[in-house]
Write a protein that holds these residues in place. Sequence first.
Motif, short mmCIF file in Angstrom:
data_model
loop_
_atom_site.label_atom_id
_atom_site.label_comp_id
_atom_site.label_asym_id
_atom_site.label_seq_id
_atom_site.Cartn_x
_atom_site.Cartn_y
_atom_site.Cartn_z
N ASP A 289 50.07 -31.95 32.69
CA ASP A 289 50.20 -31.57 34.09
C ASP A 289 51.65 -31.45 34.53
OD1 ASP A 289 50.38 -34.37 33.71
OD2 ASP A 289 49.88 -34.75 35.81
N THR A 290 52.59 -32.02 33.75
CA THR A 290 54.01 -31.89 34.06
C THR A 290 54.73 -30.88 33.16
OG1 THR A 290 54.59 -33.75 32.63
CG2 THR A 290 54.14 -34.25 34.95
N SER A 291 53.97 -30.18 32.32
CA SER A 291 54.61 -29.26 31.38
C SER A 291 55.35 -28.13 32.08
CB SER A 291 53.58 -28.69 30.40
OG SER A 291 53.13 -29.68 29.51
N LEU A 292 54.73 -27.51 33.08
CA LEU A 292 55.38 -26.41 33.78
C LEU A 292 56.70 -26.87 34.39
CD1 LEU A 292 55.59 -23.56 34.93
CD2 LEU A 292 54.07 -24.28 36.79
N ARG A 293 56.67 -28.02 35.03
CA ARG A 293 57.92 -28.56 35.59
C ARG A 293 58.98 -28.74 34.52
NH1 ARG A 293 57.57 -34.72 36.78
NH2 ARG A 293 57.96 -34.65 34.51
N ASP A 294 58.59 -29.30 33.37
CA ASP A 294 59.57 -29.64 32.35
C ASP A 294 60.09 -28.41 31.60
OD1 ASP A 294 59.28 -32.25 33.08
OD2 ASP A 294 58.11 -32.86 31.33
N VAL A 295 59.21 -27.46 31.26
CA VAL A 295 59.71 -26.27 30.55
C VAL A 295 60.56 -25.42 31.48
CG1 VAL A 295 57.80 -26.27 28.90
CG2 VAL A 295 57.63 -24.85 30.96
#
Length: 307
Positions: A289-295
């Motif tokens: 769920d935090t992948s978009l933020r991190d990439v």
Amino acid sequence: MTIHIANAPCSWGVDNPDNPFLPPWQTVLREAAQAGYRSIELGPWRYLPSDPEQLSRALNQHGLSIVAATLFDDLVSEANFPAIVDLTHKLCRTLSQIPTAEKTHGDNAPAPYLVIIDFGNPERARLAGQFERAPRLGAAEWQRLMRHIREISEIAWRDYGVRPVIHPHAGGCIEFADELAQLEQDIPHQVAGLCLDTGHLYYAGMDPIAALRRYWHRIDYLHFKDVNHAVWRDVLARGIDFFSACAEGVMCPIGQGAIDYPAVRAFLAEQGYQGWITLEQERDPRQSDTSLRDVSASLSYLKSVGF
């Protein structure tokens, strides 16, 4: 210096296609494009659609291409090798039938790539990053691994025109400085190039820039990660296996860890690198769920320091 930056499904926790917690593949493609990437790796076979027409439609919908496919398996076992050969054909055949990444390159070979990673020895996975404790392959096992790599590399290049690149990986049987040095001696560059990964180099106790400099003449493709040094020290002290360490956050967004990316950028400029870099942040898929933020943060940071 012309550099293109891609991402990979492992940034969404996608490493095992049978993991019940994986995010939908449609989410990964949508979020990769939303974050600003124009290419992505194929990820584990059977995660993205295996039908080339369906996959091509999905990639085109999001303005994406595929920069590489990955063999991530036990490459030492003789019993497992027929399945590896079959998978090599499937991956490379797919690469020959779908939109693949722009062929920008200098002295290095162009995309697409077959990234070859040995992984499957549970003791090596448990002792990832532990140079002194991790058992090394015996001479016969090592030579069998080298033979298998040569054979699948020949298939990729001869039958499909896909450049094979070997990726030393934390927790695999090609991880540490001594193994990388032996690999360089045993696999000629005309057979396969290297895909060095800054995060895996650091995890294995190497200075990423020093390793890139030493093996630059063999490198066709690059992976970037960043490592939370405090978590890395802690998981090594506790003897945590590699993927458990990833679930604990040992890999972090680029620019938030221990690796000096302005210095990496200066090194690549000095070398005049032309080609592809894929960013990765291995994690548990239950944290996607935090992948978009991190990439998004990783790409934004690299652009801020000149990539």
